[in-house]
Design a protein around this motif. Structure first.
Motif, PDB file in Angstrom:
ATOM      1  N   ASP A 150       2.242   3.173   6.656  1.00 12.89           N
ATOM      2  CA  ASP A 150       0.901   2.977   6.112  1.00 12.89           C
ATOM      3  C   ASP A 150       0.784   1.540   5.615  1.00 12.89           C
ATOM      4  N   ALA A 151      -0.472   1.068   5.537  1.00 13.19           N
ATOM      5  CA  ALA A 151      -0.762  -0.260   5.008  1.00 13.19           C
ATOM      6  C   ALA A 151      -1.214  -0.139   3.561  1.00 13.19           C
ATOM      7  N   LEU A 152      -0.996  -1.207   2.806  1.00 12.79           N
ATOM      8  CA  LEU A 152      -1.485  -1.282   1.441  1.00 12.79           C
ATOM      9  C   LEU A 152      -2.818  -2.021   1.421  1.00 12.79           C
ATOM     10  N   ALA A 153      -3.421  -2.093   0.240  1.00 11.00           N
ATOM     11  CA  ALA A 153      -4.766  -2.659   0.107  1.00 11.00           C
ATOM     12  C   ALA A 153      -4.844  -4.046   0.726  1.00 11.00           C
ATOM     13  N   GLY A 154      -5.896  -4.268   1.496  1.00 14.21           N
ATOM     14  CA  GLY A 154      -6.116  -5.555   2.123  1.00 14.21           C
ATOM     15  C   GLY A 154      -5.749  -5.590   3.589  1.00 14.21           C
ATOM     16  N   TYR A 155      -5.011  -4.588   4.067  1.00 13.75           N
ATOM     17  CA  TYR A 155      -4.584  -4.556   5.469  1.00 13.75           C
ATOM     18  C   TYR A 155      -4.841  -3.169   6.051  1.00 13.75           C
ATOM     19  N   ALA A 156      -4.995  -3.125   7.359  1.00 16.67           N
ATOM     20  CA  ALA A 156      -5.102  -1.870   8.102  1.00 16.67           C
ATOM     21  C   ALA A 156      -3.947  -1.797   9.090  1.00 16.67           C
ATOM     22  N   LEU A 157      -3.513  -0.583   9.396  1.00 20.76           N
ATOM     23  CA  LEU A 157      -2.358  -0.370  10.273  1.00 20.76           C
ATOM     24  C   LEU A 157      -2.785   0.269  11.585  1.00 20.76           C
ATOM     25  N   GLN A 158      -2.277  -0.276  12.680  1.00 15.51           N
ATOM     26  CA  GLN A 158      -2.360   0.356  13.996  1.00 15.51           C
ATOM     27  C   GLN A 158      -0.929   0.620  14.456  1.00 15.51           C
ATOM     28  N   GLN A 159      -0.673   1.856  14.932  1.00 20.12           N
ATOM     29  CA  GLN A 159       0.705   2.252  15.240  1.00 20.12           C
ATOM     30  C   GLN A 159       0.815   2.757  16.666  1.00 20.12           C
ATOM     31  N   SER A 160       1.848   2.260  17.355  1.00 18.32           N
ATOM     32  CA  SER A 160       2.229   2.786  18.664  1.00 18.32           C
ATOM     33  C   SER A 160       3.721   3.101  18.603  1.00 18.32           C
ATOM     34  N   PRO A 161       4.292   3.757  19.605  1.00 18.33           N
ATOM     35  CA  PRO A 161       5.704   4.170  19.491  1.00 18.33           C
ATOM     36  C   PRO A 161       6.671   3.027  19.205  1.00 18.33           C
ATOM     37  N   ASP A 162       6.384   1.826  19.696  1.00 17.39           N
ATOM     38  CA  ASP A 162       7.347   0.739  19.505  1.00 17.39           C
ATOM     39  C   ASP A 162       6.768  -0.469  18.770  1.00 17.39           C
TER      40      ASP A 162
END
Length: 398
Positions: free
Chosen positions: A349-361
């Protein structure tokens, strides 16, 4: 021509050339404004860490407001005594005051100096900060003449001055009443045009040097502000104290690279009578609208400026804390994006101020809003539980 005659001519020529050389200009004195109205424990570290680069403290001591009257800054006399640097008490007289009650102002200044003396503070000077319009300069001159007469002759008196005064025939007489002046070359016009213009500041300094035979200083910015829209469209300036108001904020920040270039030019070609630079303001830990003290010191010294952002991972039992660090001497914007090469992640997960995009690698953290990473600082941006994160294959994208 004999050998000795030729030698004599050569020696004379060398002597003439040496006589034409300009002596090295003395280094520009570097001072600090301490402008917080309420002192906090953070002042202790800020004062300690600024001692090596800044010779003198100009401390906000007293303010007069049009509606609220007089307000004392709550300085810490113990810290100031321990610091030991020359101390100049700054009295701020709001430019919106309709008139200056000379007797009242002088009484307030004398009371302040008496109280500081009783607390063991040795005052090396008094500075009056009053943004008077040109039409009021004759009255301001009369006030300064009276103040100079009642202050001890050994106590220097200085004023903060505005470039707009250059157009006034009253300026030479005004400057004659004080021992030195501080030309404020930041935030002097519409803030929507920016906080600072280095070329304009240099022109003002040269013009000022032609009008005064006395020492003068330049007050330079090491801070930022935010502009908020007002109901009538005029901007409201938010600085140290947050303003409870809706609307989009436009952040303005003085550029350290620009100020560093100006400092270099002034050291090489100082205008006549320029005694030094005074930086506004002493930054405290957590001051989000001031340069870090590391950057401020580097600019004052003329060091090469550099931001060095890198990824910092801390792992315990497969749980990674993800942060960015700035190991350079120049404050930096938060990086726009960070990519991490990963294996076997079952949560992140991302903390305040950032967004997370997740793929397997791959984990990609993308900046959602602007922020600043101070020199020498670190900021956590997220976490991940993975079997492995390849730090060598990960990247910070400014």
């Amino acid at each position: 021509m004999s050998f000795f005659a030729r030698l004599s001519v050569l020696f004379a020529a060398l002597t003439l050339l040496n006589g034409c050389e300009q002596p090295n200009a003395p280094p520009l004195d570097q001072q600090l404004y301490v402008w917080q109205r309420q002192w906090t424990p953070a002042h202790e570290a800020a004062l300690r860490d600024s001692r090596a680069d800044f010779s003198t403290l100009r401390v906000l001591a007293l303010q007069a407001f049009p509606q609220d009257g007089w307000r004392r800054a709550r300085v810490d006399p113990v810290l100031l005594k321990r610091d030991g640097r020359p101390l100049i008490a700054v009295i701020r007289l709001d430019g919106q005051l309709k008139t200056l009650d000379q007797d009242e102002v002088i009484a307030q200044v004398q009371q302040l100096l008496g109280d500081w003396h009783a607390q063991g503070l040795v005052v090396a000077g008094v500075e009056i900060d009053h943004d008077a319009g040109n039409a009021r300069l004759p009255a301001y001159r009369a006030f300064l003449t009276q103040l100079r007469a009642v202050l001890p002759a050994s106590l220097p008196l200085s004023i903060t001055a505005l470039p707009a005064w250059l157009d006034s025939p009253e300026l030479p007489g005004l400057l004659a009443t004080v021992d030195s002046s501080v030309l404020q070359v930041h935030a002097v016009s519409d803030p929507r045009r920016g906080l600072f213009d280095a070329a304009q500041a240099e022109q003002w300094a040269k013009a000022w040097s032609r009008l005064t035979p006395k020492p003068f200083y330049l007050a330079l910015p090491a801070y930022g502000v935010a502009l908020l829209p007002d109901a009538d469209g005029a901007p409201v300036v938010e600085s140290e104290v947050p303003i409870e108001r809706g609307g989009k904020r436009r952040e303005l920040l003085a550029d350290p690279q620009q100020l560093s270039a100006l400092g270099s030019e002034l050291r090489k070609h100082p205008p006549a009578h320029l005694a030094g630079l005074i930086w506004f303001r002493l930054p405290l830990a957590g001051d989000r609208r001031a340069w870090s003290l590391t950057t401020l010191g580097a600019v004052a010294r003329g060091d090469v400026l550099d931001s060095r952002l890198s990824l910092q991972l801390s792992e315990q039992n497969g749980l990674y804390d993800i942060a960015i660090t700035n190991s350079g001497n120049l404050d930096s914007a938060w990086p726009e994006r960070l990519t991490l090469v990963v294996k076997g992640c079952d949560g992140a997960d991302a903390l305040a101020g950032y967004a997370l995009q997740q793929s397997p690698d791959l984990l990609t953290f993308t900046r959602l809003r602007d922020g600043r990473m101070p020199a020498g600082g670190q900021r956590a941006i997220g976490w991940a539980r993975c079997t492995n994160i390849d730090q060598g294959g990960s990247n910070v994208h400014p």
